[in-house]
Write a protein that holds these residues in place. Structure first.
Motif: not given
Length: 184
Positions: A98-104, A113-117, A167-175
């Motif tokens: 969701d939008r709230g998780a983008i900056r993180f 998990c709450p950002g995905l559900t 819920g999901v471990e980030t491996v690479t991200y934009l920036g």
């Protein structure tokens, strides 16, 4: 993984890969990503040599003509680079935050998990559930392209049921520094 990645200090060397090893990598990528051989041929032609770039912390980046295409940590799954994922968005299953998780996410945090559900998030339906340890493309609510690549820590059904923790471990991200790396 690529939050503080500097090619001048973090790359140990470049090695051309033998064709037998390339065939093995090609077979693994085809089985992990569930794509057609023609798509992989468009991404990485058989006639083109693959170069293994050895990096710190047991990270391997595979390049064609100096362009990073896929990477791997230890003997884990193969991940596409975010640039490759933007060209071929269907090669990995999608989850959405969701939008709230983008900056993180853009700061390199793992997806909770709450950002995905939540209402703006998305997980595949129960009939297409993903097991734990599956590489996924992380999309963000309201954005067209993927903003990250990650690996599920729980199955999608467990993410729905538990609804707390990573819920999901980030491996690479934009920036991150892999995104900034155009060629090696």
């Amino acid at each position: 993984m690529f939050k503080k990645f500097a090619p001048s200090t973090d790359i140990a060397g470049h090695t051309p890969i033998k064709t037998s090893v390339q065939r093995s990598i090609r077979a693994n990528v085809l089985s992990q990503w569930k794509i057609e051989p023609e798509t992989l041929e468009a991404i990485w032609p058989k006639k083109e040599g693959l170069v293994h770039v050895k990096c710190r912390e047991h990270v391997s980046i595979y390049t064609v003509h100096g362009e990073p295409l896929i990477f791997q940590h230890f003997d884990g799954p193969f991940y596409p680079t975010l640039r490759l994922l933007h060209k071929y968005p269907f090669i990995l299953p999608m989850v959405k935050v969701d939008r709230g998780a983008i900056r993180f996410l853009l700061a390199g945090a793992h997806m909770m998990c709450p950002g995905l559900t939540s209402a703006g998030g998305y997980l595949p339906p129960a009939d297409a559930a993903l097991p734990a340890g599956t590489p996924v493309a992380i999309h963000a609510e309201g954005k067209e392209h993927a903003v990250g690549v990650g690996i599920t820590k729980l199955s999608t059904e467990e993410i729905r049921a538990v609804n707390k923790g990573v819920g999901v471990e980030t491996v690479t991200y934009l920036g991150d520094d892999l995104w900034a790396l155009q060629t090696l």
